[in-house]
Design a protein around this motif. Structure first.
Motif, PDB file in Angstrom:
ATOM      1  N   ARG A 109       0.836  -1.202   0.000  1.00 59.46           N
ATOM      2  CA  ARG A 109       0.000   0.000   0.000  1.00 59.46           C
ATOM      3  C   ARG A 109       0.864   1.243   0.000  1.00 59.46           C
ATOM      4  N   ALA A 110       0.402   2.268  -0.678  1.00 58.26           N
ATOM      5  CA  ALA A 110       1.026   3.595  -0.588  1.00 58.26           C
ATOM      6  C   ALA A 110       0.211   4.400   0.411  1.00 58.26           C
ATOM      7  N   ARG A 111       0.882   4.868   1.484  1.00 59.55           N
ATOM      8  CA  ARG A 111       0.199   5.628   2.537  1.00 59.55           C
ATOM      9  C   ARG A 111       0.825   7.001   2.658  1.00 59.55           C
ATOM     10  N   VAL A 112       0.016   7.951   3.084  1.00 59.89           N
ATOM     11  CA  VAL A 112       0.487   9.296   3.402  1.00 59.89           C
ATOM     12  C   VAL A 112       0.198   9.541   4.877  1.00 59.89           C
ATOM     13  N   CYS A 113       1.136  10.184   5.571  1.00 61.49           N
ATOM     14  CA  CYS A 113       0.998  10.422   7.000  1.00 61.49           C
ATOM     15  C   CYS A 113       1.395  11.862   7.287  1.00 61.49           C
ATOM     16  N   GLU A 165      -5.381  10.212  -7.051  1.00 63.84           N
ATOM     17  CA  GLU A 165      -5.346  11.229  -6.001  1.00 63.84           C
ATOM     18  C   GLU A 165      -3.889  11.562  -5.679  1.00 63.84           C
ATOM     19  N   THR A 166      -3.558  12.839  -5.645  1.00 62.95           N
ATOM     20  CA  THR A 166      -2.190  13.207  -5.289  1.00 62.95           C
ATOM     21  C   THR A 166      -1.944  12.899  -3.819  1.00 62.95           C
ATOM     22  N   ALA A 167      -0.679  12.764  -3.458  1.00 65.25           N
ATOM     23  CA  ALA A 167      -0.334  12.478  -2.059  1.00 65.25           C
ATOM     24  C   ALA A 167      -0.843  13.587  -1.142  1.00 65.25           C
ATOM     25  N   THR A 168      -0.698  14.835  -1.554  1.00 65.62           N
ATOM     26  CA  THR A 168      -1.131  15.938  -0.684  1.00 65.62           C
ATOM     27  C   THR A 168      -2.652  15.977  -0.551  1.00 65.62           C
ATOM     28  N   SER A 224       6.400  20.232   3.856  1.00 67.17           N
ATOM     29  CA  SER A 224       7.487  19.458   3.263  1.00 67.17           C
ATOM     30  C   SER A 224       7.348  17.959   3.504  1.00 67.17           C
ATOM     31  N   LEU A 225       7.787  17.196   2.494  1.00 68.27           N
ATOM     32  CA  LEU A 225       7.973  15.764   2.661  1.00 68.27           C
ATOM     33  C   LEU A 225       9.214  15.588   3.525  1.00 68.27           C
ATOM     34  N   LEU A 226       9.076  14.914   4.671  1.00 65.53           N
ATOM     35  CA  LEU A 226      10.195  14.755   5.590  1.00 65.53           C
ATOM     36  C   LEU A 226      10.945  13.449   5.372  1.00 65.53           C
ATOM     37  N   PHE A 227      10.214  12.327   5.284  1.00 65.81           N
ATOM     38  CA  PHE A 227      10.876  11.038   5.111  1.00 65.81           C
ATOM     39  C   PHE A 227       9.892  10.006   4.590  1.00 65.81           C
ATOM     40  N   VAL A 228      10.449   8.884   4.161  1.00 62.36           N
ATOM     41  CA  VAL A 228       9.664   7.741   3.698  1.00 62.36           C
ATOM     42  C   VAL A 228       9.976   6.582   4.641  1.00 62.36           C
ATOM     43  N   ASN A 229       8.932   5.919   5.120  1.00 63.03           N
ATOM     44  CA  ASN A 229       9.099   4.772   6.006  1.00 63.03           C
ATOM     45  C   ASN A 229       8.510   3.547   5.327  1.00 63.03           C
ATOM     46  N   GLU A 230       9.212   2.429   5.426  1.00 61.22           N
ATOM     47  CA  GLU A 230       8.641   1.170   4.948  1.00 61.22           C
ATOM     48  C   GLU A 230       8.116   0.415   6.163  1.00 61.22           C
ATOM     49  N   PHE A 231       6.800   0.294   6.236  1.00 61.66           N
ATOM     50  CA  PHE A 231       6.127  -0.395   7.334  1.00 61.66           C
ATOM     51  C   PHE A 231       5.905  -1.833   6.887  1.00 61.66           C
ATOM     52  N   LEU A 232       6.483  -2.778   7.616  1.00 64.38           N
ATOM     53  CA  LEU A 232       6.348  -4.181   7.262  1.00 64.38           C
ATOM     54  C   LEU A 232       6.076  -4.987   8.525  1.00 64.38           C
ATOM     55  N   ALA A 233       4.800  -5.332   8.710  1.00 66.19           N
ATOM     56  CA  ALA A 233       4.351  -6.150   9.831  1.00 66.19           C
ATOM     57  C   ALA A 233       3.296  -7.100   9.275  1.00 66.19           C
ATOM     58  N   PRO A 234       3.756  -8.205   8.632  1.00 64.11           N
ATOM     59  CA  PRO A 234       2.835  -9.097   7.936  1.00 64.11           C
ATOM     60  C   PRO A 234       1.581  -9.385   8.754  1.00 64.11           C
ATOM     61  N   PRO A 235       0.418  -9.313   8.093  1.00 66.57           N
ATOM     62  CA  PRO A 235       0.207  -9.252   6.652  1.00 66.57           C
ATOM     63  C   PRO A 235       0.190  -7.835   6.074  1.00 66.57           C
ATOM     64  N   LEU A 236       0.616  -6.822   6.865  1.00 64.51           N
ATOM     65  CA  LEU A 236       0.592  -5.438   6.383  1.00 64.51           C
ATOM     66  C   LEU A 236       1.954  -5.024   5.837  1.00 64.51           C
ATOM     67  N   HIS A 237       1.928  -4.305   4.717  1.00 68.71           N
ATOM     68  CA  HIS A 237       3.141  -3.784   4.096  1.00 68.71           C
ATOM     69  C   HIS A 237       2.769  -2.467   3.417  1.00 68.71           C
ATOM     70  N   ALA A 238       3.445  -1.394   3.835  1.00 75.57           N
ATOM     71  CA  ALA A 238       3.129  -0.073   3.275  1.00 75.57           C
ATOM     72  C   ALA A 238       4.387   0.756   3.105  1.00 75.57           C
ATOM     73  N   LEU A 239       4.413   1.551   2.054  1.00 79.22           N
ATOM     74  CA  LEU A 239       5.387   2.616   1.902  1.00 79.22           C
ATOM     75  C   LEU A 239       4.679   3.877   2.349  1.00 79.22           C
ATOM     76  N   GLU A 240       5.226   4.524   3.376  1.00 79.37           N
ATOM     77  CA  GLU A 240       4.572   5.671   3.999  1.00 79.37           C
ATOM     78  C   GLU A 240       5.368   6.939   3.737  1.00 79.37           C
ATOM     79  N   LEU A 241       4.682   7.937   3.194  1.00 85.92           N
ATOM     80  CA  LEU A 241       5.274   9.253   2.958  1.00 85.92           C
ATOM     81  C   LEU A 241       4.864  10.155   4.111  1.00 85.92           C
ATOM     82  N   PHE A 242       5.841  10.639   4.888  1.00 85.10           N
ATOM     83  CA  PHE A 242       5.548  11.491   6.042  1.00 85.10           C
ATOM     84  C   PHE A 242       5.789  12.954   5.700  1.00 85.10           C
ATOM     85  N   PHE A 243       4.743  13.759   5.873  1.00 87.10           N
ATOM     86  CA  PHE A 243       4.781  15.191   5.604  1.00 87.10           C
ATOM     87  C   PHE A 243       4.566  15.969   6.891  1.00 87.10           C
TER      88      PHE A 243
END
Length: 165
Positions: free
Chosen positions: A21-25, A60-63, A82-101
């Motif tokens: 999943r692509a997530r925004v935080c 849908e754009t990230a913002t 600003s985009l601060l960092f990207v986190n890869e969340f991996l806790a099976p069965p969940l997997h997400a690339l998270e963009l933190f703003f």
């Protein structure tokens, strides 16, 4: 018979499990407190605190996704910084690339929202509140987002950069 506590966990796995999943935080700060959302159905203890956010929808754009998620989860209207960092969340069965703003509130009022993708009896948001860094760190590591393990202060959260895994 299904335990009522299992409903949120089943909803999470059904909607988000076993796929990337692509997530925004959003990191929203008021003084020495950070806005956090408590989720059910994630992790071993059925408590998981993390900054507000969620999945971006196709087209849908990230913002725009982050603005929508803040309204849905917290009642706040935000401007996205600003985009601060990207986190890869991996806790099976969940997997997400998270963009933190970094975000700033520009309207609305803080309230506990809901996840429109979840059934009424399977809602996973159970609390929304501003928390000090010490309050966040008082929870076991399994009950808060992994980004907090990398930080010794709230200021450190806003200094995170790059890709975290």
């Amino acid at each position: 018979m299904t335990n009522v506590l299992d409903v949120p966990r089943q909803q999470v796995v059904k909607l988000y499990g076993n796929r990337l999943r692509a997530r925004v935080c959003g990191l929203y700060r008021e003084g020495d407190r950070l806005l956090m959302v408590r989720h059910r159905g994630i992790g071993p203890t059925d408590t998981f605190w993390c900054p507000p956010g969620g999945g971006a929808q196709f087209g849908e754009t990230a913002t725009d996704a982050l603005k929508r998620e803040f309204i849905e989860e917290t009642g706040l209207h935000v401007s996205v910084g600003s985009l601060l960092f990207v986190n890869e969340f991996l806790a099976p069965p969940l997997h997400a690339l998270e963009l933190f703003f970094e975000v700033e509130a520009i309207g609305g009022s803080l309230s506990m929202g809901m996840d429109p993708e979840m059934d009424a009896d399977g809602q996973i948001i159970s609390e929304v509140r501003l928390m000090t860094f010490d309050e966040i760190k008082a929870y076991p590591a399994s009950e808060v987002h992994t980004l907090f393990a990398r930080c010794q202060s709230l200021d450190d959260v806003f200094r995170l950069r790059g890709y975290l895994n």
